[in-house]
Design a protein around this motif. Structure first.
Motif, mmCIF file in Angstrom:
data_model
loop_
_atom_site.group_PDB
_atom_site.id
_atom_site.type_symbol
_atom_site.label_atom_id
_atom_site.label_comp_id
_atom_site.label_asym_id
_atom_site.label_seq_id
_atom_site.Cartn_x
_atom_site.Cartn_y
_atom_site.Cartn_z
ATOM 1 N N ARG A 1 0.007 18.558 -0.168
ATOM 2 C CA ARG A 1 1.162 18.065 0.600
ATOM 3 C C ARG A 1 1.149 16.544 0.585
ATOM 4 N N VAL A 2 1.749 16.018 -0.428
ATOM 5 C CA VAL A 2 1.676 14.586 -0.686
ATOM 6 C C VAL A 2 2.323 13.772 0.434
ATOM 7 N N ASP A 3 3.432 14.269 0.966
ATOM 8 C CA ASP A 3 4.155 13.482 1.963
ATOM 9 C C ASP A 3 3.306 13.204 3.209
ATOM 10 N N ARG A 4 2.402 14.119 3.502
ATOM 11 C CA ARG A 4 1.511 13.921 4.639
ATOM 12 C C ARG A 4 0.515 12.790 4.401
ATOM 13 N N MET A 5 0.259 12.501 3.137
ATOM 14 C CA MET A 5 -0.725 11.463 2.812
ATOM 15 C C MET A 5 -0.093 10.078 2.839
ATOM 16 N N LEU A 6 1.233 10.047 2.858
ATOM 17 C CA LEU A 6 1.915 8.752 2.808
ATOM 18 C C LEU A 6 2.197 8.277 4.228
ATOM 19 N N SER A 7 2.246 6.986 4.387
ATOM 20 C CA SER A 7 2.520 6.424 5.709
ATOM 21 C C SER A 7 3.242 5.108 5.507
ATOM 22 N N SER A 8 4.115 4.771 6.415
ATOM 23 C CA SER A 8 4.823 3.504 6.247
ATOM 24 C C SER A 8 4.262 2.415 7.170
ATOM 25 N N ALA B 1 1.925 0.222 -14.705
ATOM 26 C CA ALA B 1 2.996 1.218 -14.677
ATOM 27 C C ALA B 1 4.248 0.694 -13.985
ATOM 28 N N ILE B 2 4.170 -0.541 -13.489
ATOM 29 C CA ILE B 2 5.303 -1.133 -12.774
ATOM 30 C C ILE B 2 5.935 -2.192 -13.673
ATOM 31 N N ASP B 3 7.275 -2.274 -13.636
ATOM 32 C CA ASP B 3 8.002 -3.240 -14.457
ATOM 33 C C ASP B 3 8.257 -4.552 -13.730
ATOM 34 N N GLN B 4 8.473 -4.453 -12.434
ATOM 35 C CA GLN B 4 8.933 -5.585 -11.638
ATOM 36 C C GLN B 4 7.992 -6.799 -11.741
ATOM 37 N N ASP B 5 8.567 -7.997 -11.626
ATOM 38 C CA ASP B 5 7.772 -9.223 -11.684
ATOM 39 C C ASP B 5 6.874 -9.373 -10.465
ATOM 40 N N GLU B 6 7.374 -8.903 -9.322
ATOM 41 C CA GLU B 6 6.586 -9.013 -8.098
ATOM 42 C C GLU B 6 6.288 -7.628 -7.549
ATOM 43 N N VAL B 7 5.095 -7.474 -6.993
ATOM 44 C CA VAL B 7 4.770 -6.204 -6.350
ATOM 45 C C VAL B 7 4.334 -6.480 -4.915
ATOM 46 N N THR B 8 4.528 -5.457 -4.074
ATOM 47 C CA THR B 8 4.121 -5.597 -2.680
ATOM 48 C C THR B 8 3.058 -4.549 -2.351
ATOM 49 N N LEU B 9 1.969 -5.026 -1.756
ATOM 50 C CA LEU B 9 0.871 -4.145 -1.333
ATOM 51 C C LEU B 9 0.947 -3.982 0.183
ATOM 52 N N TYR B 10 0.814 -2.726 0.634
ATOM 53 C CA TYR B 10 0.792 -2.459 2.069
ATOM 54 C C TYR B 10 -0.593 -1.956 2.420
ATOM 55 N N LEU B 11 -1.264 -2.642 3.353
ATOM 56 C CA LEU B 11 -2.632 -2.272 3.697
ATOM 57 C C LEU B 11 -2.755 -2.011 5.181
ATOM 58 N N VAL B 12 -3.592 -1.029 5.515
ATOM 59 C CA VAL B 12 -3.799 -0.695 6.920
ATOM 60 C C VAL B 12 -5.163 -1.201 7.389
ATOM 61 N N SER B 13 -6.203 -0.866 6.635
ATOM 62 C CA SER B 13 -7.560 -1.304 6.965
ATOM 63 C C SER B 13 -8.399 -1.206 5.699
ATOM 64 N N PRO B 14 -9.616 -1.806 5.690
ATOM 65 C CA PRO B 14 -10.464 -1.745 4.485
ATOM 66 C C PRO B 14 -10.909 -0.335 4.151
ATOM 67 N N LYS B 15 -10.648 0.629 5.050
ATOM 68 C CA LYS B 15 -11.062 1.999 4.768
ATOM 69 C C LYS B 15 -9.885 2.937 4.566
ATOM 70 N N ALA B 16 -8.668 2.413 4.692
ATOM 71 C CA ALA B 16 -7.481 3.256 4.563
ATOM 72 C C ALA B 16 -6.788 2.961 3.232
ATOM 73 N N PRO B 17 -5.994 3.921 2.746
ATOM 74 C CA PRO B 17 -5.337 3.725 1.448
ATOM 75 C C PRO B 17 -4.456 2.483 1.411
#
Lengths: 368, 368
Positions: B242-249, B329-345
């Motif tokens: 269940r991939v959607d459960r692994m994602l978080s905004s 695998a990304i084309d865009q010139d800029e990418v954005t990283l979203y981080l929660v903690s050093p132990k979270a995805p």
């Protein structure tokens, strides 16, 4: 030591000298490149004790010094750096490589452990264009023996007679000879250069007709000097085979054929040959056509091509690889084969004697 | 059987179907391509029982028939033939292949030993451009597990929800998700396609936006139909994660960075990583810059790049390969990283949700 060198110059120089870094060795110092900035120039050196390469790289010496560095790590790092000035700083055996915001720290080795190239007196220079040397090597080297226990056969004869330079490679089943005219006459000279040296030299040479290469000899070494690079190699000792005695201008059958057509035909025939079984391709020379046949466990193949023929018809068998190698080493659209008998060598040569490829035939019993 | 087929069409068709010929198998019939000219068309078929490919090749059927032929010999022969019409004639199991003056004879096998592709009802077609399918595969496939005992992780989820097609690959350490809009809505569907099928499909597809691909499903199979080719593959059974459960905004830190700069920096860091030791690259996210460090037995590397940052500073470690795969695998010139903690995805994703790459961080103890 502190140096500043442009990344692309440095990368190019590392690539040149690494050709003398052995892939397998028990002496780890041989896996290193020496960076010698003890004088006024920055020199990179690699030396596997048979073959040594030294090149000068343009750059600024801020503080003099010498260090040895693992060739593969050094090459890897420099290759991936941004295209800008690279700073190399040593502190004891610690080497720091900086380029833009990237900083690498690796451990080097004391330069004192490294063996420099043997000193060769530069007397009796022989000059030739880089293009010609590269060309001579590429068109003969495939005929040396790859079996390291074969002594002289693993090297190439480099022979100067008056104003001609001749290179010869042979492996017991075939001979490749190429000969060129030099710009002037030189004293006669005959040396056997290891095949590996020739292969590496041909990879470094630019193939430019305007750039020259100088050759110097001692009893035990040959030195190639070109651009900012010198290559020193041990020679193979001994008296080379008397090649001229193996050549003959007699023939029973002379066949002229389109080189490309002949080549594609033999190439197709090899499809059916597995590496382990050494099946010959059998050539039936007729009046206006030549038929090629091969018969293996995988199947059979048979093809006919047009020829011009003088002399007797003949059936003869060859190792297809030897024919392919020779035909690929020739530029001309048409080639001429000279044959004496199904058991005697076949010669592919031109009238001007710039090339001669001798191939021994293979015995075949029946043709089905 | 007697057929006449243009060499380049034949060669292309053989290349397509040979993607379903297994490299290692104990069943020698699987190493064959079936030439089926029993009807009005010439069809080539290969089938490794998981994956089957069939393609139609234009040509003339002079006499109908069916024969199986060893794929690698057949491919080798046809590839080296002159560019002209090829005639294939069978006499029992003997196959004669003729082109201009070249004639090959090889042994085929009875077509009756060959397993045809399973029959799939072509209902509920889903249409997509070949370009899009190829692109979706190439931008996700690297995240599947290469360990064959990992069941579902060796496949890709292909999910249709309304007018969106989503592909997901995950290996337990990372997830790659790509999503595109379809031209119309379709009934919801979720299948797991073996990674090997996806890889082979992506190699055969033209990557042309004007050429379409049709997808059909049964409970156990998927059928891809495009140009003159159909590919049938077994599906992997089971309920996908269940991939959607692994994602978080949610996020604590958001970093925007130039993709190419970030990529070259990580790429340089991997130089010092030997395959056996799994050293993480450590990222220290500061106010306007991000510092990357790696420290291995070979040496250390350290580099800083400019970023735009929202939220808290953070130190986090990653397997550099996973970052590289996602950034490539990304084309865009800029990418954005979203981080929660050093132990979270960590998530690398765009606002439009066309892509999301999730990477689990690696624990690191001290930073020196």
């Amino acid at each position: 030591m502190e140096l500043r060198i442009n990344k692309s110059y440095l990368s190019q120089a590392i690539q040149i000298v690494s050709r003398a870094v052995p892939t397998r060795t028990t002496m780890s110092i041989l896996e290193c490149i020496l960076i010698d900035a003890s004088g006024t120039e920055i020199r990179l050196i690699a030396n596997d004790l048979e073959l040594g390469i030294q090149t000068t790289v343009p750059g600024i010496i801020i503080e003099r010094g010498i260090i040895a560095v693992d060739a593969s790590i050094f090459m890897g790092i420099v290759r991936k750096l941004p295209d800008n000035d690279v700073t190399i700083v040593t502190e004891g055996e610690k080497i720091t490589i900086t380029c833009e915001k990237a900083k690498f720290t690796i451990l080097g080795r004391d330069g004192a452990d490294f063996t420099y190239l043997p000193q060769i007196e530069r007397e009796d220079e022989i000059r030739i264009s880089q293009f010609t040397m590269k060309d001579l090597i590429n068109r003969t080297i495939f005929s040396i023996s790859s079996n390291e226990s074969n002594g002289m056969m693993t090297g190439e004869l480099l022979e100067i007679r008056g104003d001609r330079l001749r290179m010869v490679a042979l492996d017991g089943h075939r001979i490749a000879i190429r000969s060129v005219e030099l710009l002037q006459s030189y004293p006669d000279r005959k040396v056997i250069v290891p095949g590996k040296t020739m292969q590496e030299i041909s990879k470094i040479l630019s193939g430019d007709t305007d750039r020259s290469l100088s050759l110097y000899f001692t009893d035990k070494h040959v030195l190639f000097a070109f651009d900012d690079t010198i290559v020193v190699s041990r020679l193979i000792e001994g008296e080379y085979y008397r090649v001229d005695r193996m050549l003959s201008s007699d023939f029973q059958t002379r066949v002229t054929v389109n080189r490309r057509e002949f080549l594609s035909c033999i190439d197709r025939a090899t499809l059916l040959v597995k590496e382990e079984d050494k099946k010959p391709v059998i050539i039936l020379i007729g009046e206006d056509t030549m038929e090629m046949k091969i018969n293996t466990t995988l199947g059979s193949m048979d093809e006919e091509i047009d020829i011009e023929k003088d002399g007797a018809e003949m059936n003869i068998g060859f190792n297809p690889k030897f024919l392919i190698d020779a035909l690929r080493a020739i530029d001309q659209d048409e080639v001429t084969l000279y044959l004496v008998s199904p058991k005697a060598p076949c010669y592919i040569r031109d009238v001007e004697e710039t090339y001669c490829y001798l191939i021994l035939p293979v015995n075949f019993i029946t043709i089905d």
